[in-house]
Design a protein around this motif. Structure first.
Motif, PDB file in Angstrom:
ATOM      1  N   ILE A 194      -2.220 -75.279  21.962  1.00 41.40           N
ATOM      2  CA  ILE A 194      -1.687 -75.155  23.322  1.00 41.40           C
ATOM      3  C   ILE A 194      -1.168 -73.745  23.505  1.00 41.40           C
ATOM      4  O   ILE A 194      -0.396 -73.245  22.674  1.00 41.40           O
ATOM      5  N   ALA A 232       3.102 -71.732  32.223  1.00 38.47           N
ATOM      6  CA  ALA A 232       2.326 -72.964  32.372  1.00 38.47           C
ATOM      7  C   ALA A 232       1.359 -73.116  31.205  1.00 38.47           C
ATOM      8  O   ALA A 232       0.841 -72.127  30.666  1.00 38.47           O
ATOM      9  N   VAL A 233       1.112 -74.372  30.821  1.00 40.47           N
ATOM     10  CA  VAL A 233       0.122 -74.658  29.782  1.00 40.47           C
ATOM     11  C   VAL A 233      -1.271 -74.351  30.326  1.00 40.47           C
ATOM     12  O   VAL A 233      -1.633 -74.776  31.424  1.00 40.47           O
ATOM     13  N   GLU A 234      -2.057 -73.605  29.543  1.00 40.49           N
ATOM     14  CA  GLU A 234      -3.396 -73.218  29.998  1.00 40.49           C
ATOM     15  C   GLU A 234      -4.413 -74.339  29.867  1.00 40.49           C
ATOM     16  O   GLU A 234      -5.320 -74.465  30.671  1.00 40.49           O
ATOM     17  N   GLN A 235      -4.284 -75.171  28.841  1.00 40.24           N
ATOM     18  CA  GLN A 235      -5.270 -76.225  28.610  1.00 40.24           C
ATOM     19  C   GLN A 235      -5.037 -77.394  29.571  1.00 40.24           C
ATOM     20  O   GLN A 235      -3.890 -77.746  29.867  1.00 40.24           O
ATOM     21  N   SER A 236      -6.128 -77.980  30.035  1.00 40.72           N
ATOM     22  CA  SER A 236      -5.997 -79.070  31.003  1.00 40.72           C
ATOM     23  C   SER A 236      -6.762 -80.330  30.628  1.00 40.72           C
ATOM     24  O   SER A 236      -6.487 -81.406  31.159  1.00 40.72           O
ATOM     25  N   ASN A 237      -7.743 -80.212  29.712  1.00 44.32           N
ATOM     26  CA  ASN A 237      -8.515 -81.387  29.328  1.00 44.32           C
ATOM     27  C   ASN A 237      -9.228 -81.101  28.011  1.00 44.32           C
ATOM     28  O   ASN A 237      -9.040 -80.043  27.413  1.00 44.32           O
ATOM     29  N   TYR A 262     -12.166 -80.187  27.319  1.00 42.80           N
ATOM     30  CA  TYR A 262     -13.117 -79.090  27.240  1.00 42.80           C
ATOM     31  C   TYR A 262     -12.438 -77.796  26.822  1.00 42.80           C
ATOM     32  O   TYR A 262     -13.108 -76.872  26.340  1.00 42.80           O
ATOM     33  N   ASP A 263     -11.114 -77.709  26.989  1.00 40.99           N
ATOM     34  CA  ASP A 263     -10.412 -76.507  26.528  1.00 40.99           C
ATOM     35  C   ASP A 263      -9.270 -76.821  25.557  1.00 40.99           C
ATOM     36  O   ASP A 263      -8.674 -75.907  24.998  1.00 40.99           O
ATOM     37  N   TYR A 264      -8.970 -78.100  25.349  1.00 38.87           N
ATOM     38  CA  TYR A 264      -8.102 -78.528  24.250  1.00 38.87           C
ATOM     39  C   TYR A 264      -9.015 -79.278  23.286  1.00 38.87           C
ATOM     40  O   TYR A 264      -9.401 -80.418  23.538  1.00 38.87           O
TER      41      TYR A 264
END
Length: 209
Positions: free
Chosen positions: A130, A136-141, A143-145
């Protein structure tokens, strides 16, 4: 996962491995010396070493181990890894695990839970990260986490060491040993110690030069 044990055991188990390597002592023998007064711990370490045939040499592969006493449950794990030096990508081929959680009330469930917990440990070790930008946290789903995909999950070899001790936990017990075992295996393979998880390809490439 594994609450504070994940970070604490990463520090402790990689440091123990580093002491062993610097003193020319086999990491398995070193741990057994330290655990001499804890017979349950010795039993799981010896069992996982026998399962993995510890000490054998495989071209292009590294082997690392870690041990955890987690709330009374004794857990020892060994990983077999390879490394693509061009990309910095680590692949875990096998994970051997022995667990003594006292009386095993539901053995099949314990094995399933142990292997699932190890997959969490694999993600924390290799890919799950993360990052924060502008608060703000950059990862959202997913596909990026990045969590482990099926083709990234190793072969699991899990055994329960049955004892008559009262039942202890199996919820997250195999999560903490994974990252230090991988770091120790990469050290054996390359002579380079990975200290910053997750071991992303970019970080690995920078470490090995």
């Amino acid at each position: 996962m594994g609450i504070s044990f994940t970070a604490n055991k990463f520090a402790a188990e990689t440091f123990l491995d580093e002491i062993a390597v610097r003193n020319g002592i086999d990491p398995l023998k070193f741990r057994l010396q330290l655990l001499g007064k804890a017979p349950r711990a010795v039993a799981v370490v010896e069992r996982v070493a026998a399962m993995a045939n510890w000490g054998r040499k495989v071209e292009g592969r590294g082997f690392g181990m870690a041990f955890v006493d987690y709330s009374g449950s004794q857990v020892a794990g060994i990983v077999e890894v390879s490394l693509d030096r061009n990309t910095g990508k680590i692949k875990v081929h096998n994970f051997w695990c022995a667990i003594d959680c006292g009386v095993a009330v539901q053995p099949d469930n314990i094995i399933a839970q142990t292997e699932g917990s190890a997959i969490y440990g694999l993600g924390l070790a290799l890919s799950e990260r993360i990052s924060i930008r502008d608060g703000a946290v950059e990862q959202s789903n997913f596909y990026d986490y990045l969590v482990p995909r099926l083709n990234e999950v190793p072969q699991f070899h899990t055994e329960i060491v049955q004892t008559d001790n009262h039942p202890t936990g199996v919820g997250q017990m195999s999560t903490p040993p994974v990252a230090p075992a991988i770091s120790n295996a990469v050290m054996q393979l390359t002579g380079v110690r990975l200290r910053h998880a997750p071991f992303t390809p970019e970080r690995v490439k920078a470490a090995i030069g």
